[in-house]
Design a protein around this motif. Structure first.
Motif, mmCIF file in Angstrom:
data_model
loop_
_atom_site.group_PDB
_atom_site.id
_atom_site.type_symbol
_atom_site.label_atom_id
_atom_site.label_comp_id
_atom_site.label_asym_id
_atom_site.label_seq_id
_atom_site.Cartn_x
_atom_site.Cartn_y
_atom_site.Cartn_z
ATOM 1 N N MET A 107 45.938 38.588 34.541
ATOM 2 C CA MET A 107 45.351 39.171 35.747
ATOM 3 C C MET A 107 46.178 38.791 36.958
ATOM 4 S SD MET A 107 41.253 38.565 35.500
ATOM 5 C CE MET A 107 40.853 37.516 34.116
ATOM 6 N N ASN A 108 45.990 39.546 38.050
ATOM 7 C CA ASN A 108 46.593 39.143 39.316
ATOM 8 C C ASN A 108 45.567 38.292 40.078
ATOM 9 O OD1 ASN A 108 44.875 40.879 40.892
ATOM 10 N ND2 ASN A 108 46.301 42.568 40.614
ATOM 11 N N ALA A 109 45.987 37.748 41.213
ATOM 12 C CA ALA A 109 45.122 36.830 41.964
ATOM 13 C C ALA A 109 43.840 37.516 42.435
ATOM 14 C CB ALA A 109 45.881 36.247 43.152
ATOM 15 N N ASN A 110 43.949 38.764 42.852
ATOM 16 C CA ASN A 110 42.762 39.476 43.319
ATOM 17 C C ASN A 110 41.767 39.702 42.177
ATOM 18 O OD1 ASN A 110 41.335 40.877 45.478
ATOM 19 N ND2 ASN A 110 41.720 42.714 44.268
ATOM 20 N N GLN A 111 42.256 40.064 41.020
ATOM 21 C CA GLN A 111 41.386 40.256 39.861
ATOM 22 C C GLN A 111 40.706 38.947 39.477
ATOM 23 O OE1 GLN A 111 44.546 41.811 37.418
ATOM 24 N NE2 GLN A 111 43.674 43.886 37.439
ATOM 25 N N LEU A 112 41.456 37.851 39.522
ATOM 26 C CA LEU A 112 40.870 36.548 39.217
ATOM 27 C C LEU A 112 39.791 36.184 40.235
ATOM 28 C CD1 LEU A 112 44.014 34.510 38.185
ATOM 29 C CD2 LEU A 112 41.947 34.775 36.801
ATOM 30 N N ALA A 113 40.070 36.403 41.517
ATOM 31 C CA ALA A 113 39.097 36.079 42.565
ATOM 32 C C ALA A 113 37.807 36.852 42.344
ATOM 33 C CB ALA A 113 39.682 36.394 43.944
ATOM 34 N N THR A 114 37.931 38.120 42.010
ATOM 35 C CA THR A 114 36.750 38.954 41.765
ATOM 36 C C THR A 114 36.021 38.499 40.509
ATOM 37 O OG1 THR A 114 37.783 40.838 42.861
ATOM 38 C CG2 THR A 114 35.953 41.318 41.357
ATOM 39 N N SER A 115 36.771 38.311 39.435
ATOM 40 C CA SER A 115 36.190 37.934 38.144
ATOM 41 C C SER A 115 35.463 36.590 38.205
ATOM 42 C CB SER A 115 37.297 37.889 37.094
ATOM 43 O OG SER A 115 36.827 37.391 35.877
ATOM 44 N N LEU A 116 36.050 35.633 38.931
ATOM 45 C CA LEU A 116 35.491 34.275 38.985
ATOM 46 C C LEU A 116 34.637 34.029 40.230
ATOM 47 C CD1 LEU A 116 38.638 32.312 37.744
ATOM 48 C CD2 LEU A 116 36.669 33.087 36.404
ATOM 49 N N ASP A 117 34.515 35.043 41.067
ATOM 50 C CA ASP A 117 33.732 34.940 42.305
ATOM 51 C C ASP A 117 34.205 33.754 43.157
ATOM 52 O OD1 ASP A 117 31.834 35.810 44.139
ATOM 53 O OD2 ASP A 117 30.258 34.558 43.288
ATOM 54 N N LEU A 118 35.525 33.703 43.369
ATOM 55 C CA LEU A 118 36.133 32.669 44.188
ATOM 56 C C LEU A 118 36.942 33.325 45.295
ATOM 57 C CD1 LEU A 118 37.434 30.237 41.419
ATOM 58 C CD2 LEU A 118 35.557 29.812 43.013
ATOM 59 N N ASP A 119 37.177 32.585 46.357
ATOM 60 C CA ASP A 119 37.984 33.071 47.465
ATOM 61 C C ASP A 119 39.424 33.308 47.001
ATOM 62 O OD1 ASP A 119 38.257 33.368 50.515
ATOM 63 O OD2 ASP A 119 39.843 31.915 50.010
ATOM 64 N N TYR A 120 40.024 34.392 47.483
ATOM 65 C CA TYR A 120 41.389 34.751 47.115
ATOM 66 C C TYR A 120 42.373 33.618 47.419
ATOM 67 C CZ TYR A 120 45.819 37.322 47.229
ATOM 68 O OH TYR A 120 47.108 37.731 47.016
ATOM 69 N N LYS A 121 42.242 32.977 48.587
ATOM 70 C CA LYS A 121 43.151 31.886 48.957
ATOM 71 C C LYS A 121 42.976 30.682 48.032
ATOM 72 C CE LYS A 121 43.865 33.050 53.781
ATOM 73 N NZ LYS A 121 43.767 32.583 55.167
ATOM 74 N N THR A 122 41.767 30.446 47.591
ATOM 75 C CA THR A 122 41.512 29.361 46.638
ATOM 76 C C THR A 122 42.228 29.650 45.327
ATOM 77 O OG1 THR A 122 39.372 28.877 47.643
ATOM 78 C CG2 THR A 122 39.691 28.139 45.362
#
Length: 98
Positions: A30-45
């Motif tokens: 996945m890319n960072a945005n997909q991970l942020a969405t999937s894991l419900d975490l902030d993109y910068k985190t």
């Protein structure tokens, strides 16, 4: 690998989220945005954790900027049992939402 994972997972405030990222990437790249969405975490985190994981040969990436896709390294894929062991010892359950 065990020492690196202990430092990144067991000895770090962000360890729980790093376990979640590694497990998510084990399911599919996945890319960072997909991970942020999937894991419900902030993109910068997510970007911060991915940088640490990439620096330590846990993940690798392909592509540029926004579309950069992350994968587990072969080294990490061969040591997922160690990740599970450290996550269990650090009291990180697979189902935790951090």
């Amino acid at each position: 690998m065990r020492k690196v994972l202990w430092w990144l997972i067991g000895g770090s405030r962000g360890g729980r989220n790093r376990v979640r990222i590694i497990r998510a990437l084990n399911d599919k790249p996945m890319n960072a945005n997909q991970l942020a969405t999937s894991l419900d975490l902030d993109y910068k985190t997510i970007r911060h954790h991915l940088a640490k994981l990439e620096e330590n040969d846990i993940v690798t990436s392909m592509g540029d900027e926004y579309g950069k896709t992350y994968f587990l390294t072969e080294r990490m894929e061969g040591n997922l049992d160690i990740l599970d062991e450290i996550a269990a010892q650090a009291d990180f359950e697979e189902d935790d939402d951090a």
